[in-house]
Each structure stands twice: as structure tokens, then as C-alpha cells.
Write a protein that holds these residues in place. Structure first.
Motif, mmCIF file in Angstrom:
data_model
loop_
_atom_site.group_PDB
_atom_site.id
_atom_site.type_symbol
_atom_site.label_atom_id
_atom_site.label_comp_id
_atom_site.label_asym_id
_atom_site.label_seq_id
_atom_site.Cartn_x
_atom_site.Cartn_y
_atom_site.Cartn_z
ATOM 1 N N GLY A 190 43.373 29.955 26.773
ATOM 2 C CA GLY A 190 44.814 29.810 26.587
ATOM 3 C C GLY A 190 45.654 30.853 27.285
ATOM 4 O O GLY A 190 46.874 30.688 27.421
ATOM 5 N N THR A 191 45.041 31.933 27.731
ATOM 6 C CA THR A 191 45.786 32.971 28.456
ATOM 7 C C THR A 191 46.106 32.473 29.870
ATOM 8 O O THR A 191 45.219 31.967 30.550
ATOM 9 C CB THR A 191 44.975 34.265 28.547
ATOM 10 O OG1 THR A 191 44.734 34.772 27.239
ATOM 11 C CG2 THR A 191 45.716 35.325 29.366
ATOM 12 N N PRO A 192 47.338 32.594 30.330
ATOM 13 C CA PRO A 192 47.649 32.182 31.707
ATOM 14 C C PRO A 192 46.976 33.103 32.716
ATOM 15 O O PRO A 192 46.853 34.312 32.490
ATOM 16 C CB PRO A 192 49.175 32.288 31.779
ATOM 17 C CG PRO A 192 49.557 33.231 30.683
ATOM 18 C CD PRO A 192 48.531 33.061 29.597
ATOM 19 N N PHE A 193 46.540 32.539 33.830
ATOM 20 C CA PHE A 193 45.926 33.353 34.878
ATOM 21 C C PHE A 193 46.882 34.440 35.367
ATOM 22 O O PHE A 193 46.456 35.549 35.706
ATOM 23 C CB PHE A 193 45.503 32.485 36.067
ATOM 24 C CG PHE A 193 44.412 31.508 35.768
ATOM 25 C CD1 PHE A 193 43.194 31.929 35.261
ATOM 26 C CD2 PHE A 193 44.603 30.146 35.993
ATOM 27 C CE1 PHE A 193 42.182 31.034 34.982
ATOM 28 C CE2 PHE A 193 43.600 29.236 35.720
ATOM 29 C CZ PHE A 193 42.381 29.667 35.215
ATOM 30 N N ASN A 194 48.175 34.134 35.387
ATOM 31 C CA ASN A 194 49.129 35.111 35.920
ATOM 32 C C ASN A 194 49.315 36.326 35.015
ATOM 33 O O ASN A 194 49.929 37.307 35.418
ATOM 34 C CB ASN A 194 50.477 34.462 36.246
ATOM 35 C CG ASN A 194 51.173 33.864 35.038
ATOM 36 O OD1 ASN A 194 51.125 34.384 33.929
ATOM 37 N ND2 ASN A 194 51.857 32.744 35.266
ATOM 38 N N ALA A 195 48.755 36.272 33.799
ATOM 39 C CA ALA A 195 48.837 37.442 32.913
ATOM 40 C C ALA A 195 48.067 38.621 33.522
ATOM 41 O O ALA A 195 48.423 39.782 33.278
ATOM 42 C CB ALA A 195 48.277 37.104 31.534
ATOM 43 N N ILE A 196 47.033 38.328 34.299
ATOM 44 C CA ILE A 196 46.255 39.398 34.926
ATOM 45 C C ILE A 196 47.109 40.154 35.934
ATOM 46 O O ILE A 196 47.194 41.382 35.905
ATOM 47 C CB ILE A 196 44.994 38.822 35.594
ATOM 48 C CG1 ILE A 196 44.053 38.242 34.535
ATOM 49 C CG2 ILE A 196 44.273 39.901 36.412
ATOM 50 C CD1 ILE A 196 42.852 37.505 35.101
#
Length: 298
Positions: A190-196
Motif C-alpha cells: 500500500g505504500t506508494p513507490f514515490n514515498a522512497i
């Protein structure tokens, strides 16, 4: 390893020429070793754009083994990290370790890369080609290991300190390692890839460092590079992590500006301003409750 994320239009033609010139100098790969297709004929790097795959249990188990081997070989390389050792000796050692364990060194012949590992010293951001260059006291060096085993790849890298490194160099290397560990901790379904990338940008702002944006993380498994593409800078790209996804996180942090040039060999990326950079990389698996660094050796 991050070949698929290069952004230079002339890179692949340079690489093909360089590859052709180096064939006679290649290391030996035993006939019984299972080899990827690109060993037999030149392939361009795989694409990281598209829909990420969800690995089944068999693929996860096989990738876990290749990642374990990659991590073990990387840790074994630490014994060679000292003044007087050449980057070519590191390459030979890692090559022999991988082959003797029944694996294949993934970088070898990938898009024409002539060696089995990447060794990036000081102001070399990534993709340094091992040669006769000897380490000296005060260097920092990233060693990037990828293993192909039973049809799947496992990818990791680490930046080592050579002898007595100055305080700023130590700060850079420790910060780069800390950054990757925090990135792994925020990964879950559920975490968006762009959070990285957003986290890395905030981290660098606090640490007074820059991330080099020209290179990205990537999915892997049966292919060396596949979706998703993991951007390491602030972005709004779509996509969410799901259980069973496998990808790398591998930001390159710099003491200077984020600009790099690729040398005439078609691979070695160096900082434009000559400042040092450091990188750590893990292959991670998204699990039901979070994430697991498959290349981490406890």
C-alpha cells in the motif's frame, strides 16, 4: 546494479564498441554454470517501465537464494578492502567466489559490461570498471555484486572505508547506509513507490547532501532489470507496493552537486565537480506485513 537507468543516448553504442574490444580479455565461466541469455548474444538493458510483477512462492524462494549468495560474496569482499589491493583483484575474487558456488556474476556481458562486478572509488558515482587501480589509504569504494542463480538475479552493493578516511568521508558513507535502512523500513503493501524518493530528498536536505538523480532502483527476478522503477528523488510517479513485489533501493548520495558524466568506456559515471559519493543497495521483498531485505547478511 543499475544499468537500466542510465539516461545518456550515446551510451549503448559506446558500450558495444568497448565490449567488442574486451572479449579477448574476459574471465572464464565454467561450462556447467547456468548463464543468462545475454551471455550468448548482446542484449540492451531490460526496461524498468511497465507493470511490476508479483512473484510466486517458487520465484521468491529462488530469488532469495541468489540474493543470499550476492550478500555473502559482498561481505567476503570486505577482506580485500585495504591499501594496495587493486579493483581488478576484487573483481577476480568475487568472480571466483560466485562461480565456485554455482552462480553467474550478472554484470558480466550485460549490455556489454566487461567485468563481473562494479568498483566505484571516491568520485565515481557508479559502474566503475575494475582495473589495475590500487586502493590507497583514505579512499572510499563501492562494490556492487549481482548474482544469477537458478534463473533469478540478486543485487546489492556497499561502500567501504579504506584505512583512515577523513571525517567528511565517514559522514557520507554512514549517511548513505542510514538512508537505505530508513527507506527499507517504510516499505510495505500500500505504500506508494514515490514515498522512497520523497524520503530520500528530505533526508538529504537534513544531512546537507545531494542524491544523484540519474540512476534508479529497479525490479528484478528472472530479469536483471524490470518494473518497477524506483526513483530516488522527490517525484509524483504513480504506483503502490504490493505483497510479492521484489525491487532494489540504491540511492547514490554525494557531498557535491548531483551532476555526473559518463566516461569514454561507456560505463563509468563520475561527478562533474569531482566530489565523492557513496551508495548502499539491497534487494527487498514486500511481505504481508512490511518488507524484507533479501541481500542483508546477519
Amino acid at each position: 546494479m543499475i544499468y537500466a537507468e542510465m539516461r545518456w543516448s550515446s551510451l549503448y553504442s559506446k558500450t558495444f564498441i568497448f565490449f567488442s574490444r574486451r572479449l579477448s580479455l574476459e574471465r572464464i565461466v565454467s561450462s556447467h554454470i547456468k548463464k543468462p541469455d545475454y551471455f550468448y548474444r548482446f542484449h540492451y538493458p531490460g526496461s524498468t517501465i511497465g507493470v511490476p510483477s508479483i512473484k510466486n512462492e517458487s520465484e521468491i524462494n529462488t530469488t532469495r537464494l541468489s540474493c543470499k549468495m550476492a550478500g555473502q560474496v559482498l561481505e567476503a569482499c570486505s577482506r580485500l578492502i585495504k591499501a594496495g589491493t587493486s579493483t581488478g583483484e576484487i573483481d577476480a575474487f568475487a568472480h571466483d567466489q560466485i562461480i565456485s558456488a554455482g552462480g553467474y556474476p550478472s554484470p558480466f556481458r550485460y549490455a556489454g559490461f566487461p567485468k563481473s562486478v562494479c568498483t566505484s572509488v571516491n568520485n565515481v558515482a557508479c559502474h566503475g570498471i575494475p582495473n589495475e587501480r590500487q586502493l590507497v589509504d583514505g579512499d572510499i569504494i563501492n562494490v556492487d555484486i549481482t548474482v544469477y542463480l537458478n534463473g533469478c538475479h540478486g543485487d546489492c552493493s556497499k561502500t567501504f572505508l579504506v584505512g583512515n578516511v577523513d571525517d567528511l568521508g565517514v559522514y557520507l558513507v554512514k549517511s548513505a547506509e542510514e538512508c537505505v535502512q530508513h527507506c527499507i523500513n517504510i516499505c510495505k503493501p500500500g505504500t506508494p513507490f514515490n514515498a522512497i524518493g520523497r524520503y530520500i530528498t528530505d533526508f538529504c536536505n537534513i544531512k546537507k547532501l545531494n542524491v544523484i538523480p540519474a540512476f534508479a532502483g529497479h525490479g528484478l527476478g528472472k530479469s536483471f532489470h524490470e518494473p518497477p522503477e524506483i526513483l530516488h528523488y522527490y517525484n509524483s510517479e504513480p504506483g503502490f507496493m504490493r505483497t510479492g513485489m521484489v525491487f532494489t533501493i540504491e540511492p547514490i548520495l554525494s557531498l557535491g552537486k548531483p551532476n555526473v558524466n559518463v566516461m569514454e568506456d561507456g560505463w563509468t559515471a563520475v561527478s562533474v565537480d569531482g566530489m565523492r559519493s557513496a551508495q548502499f543497495e539491497h534487494t527487498i521483498l514486500i511481505t504481508q506485513n512490511g518488507s524484507e531485505a533479501l541481500t542483508e547478511i546477519n
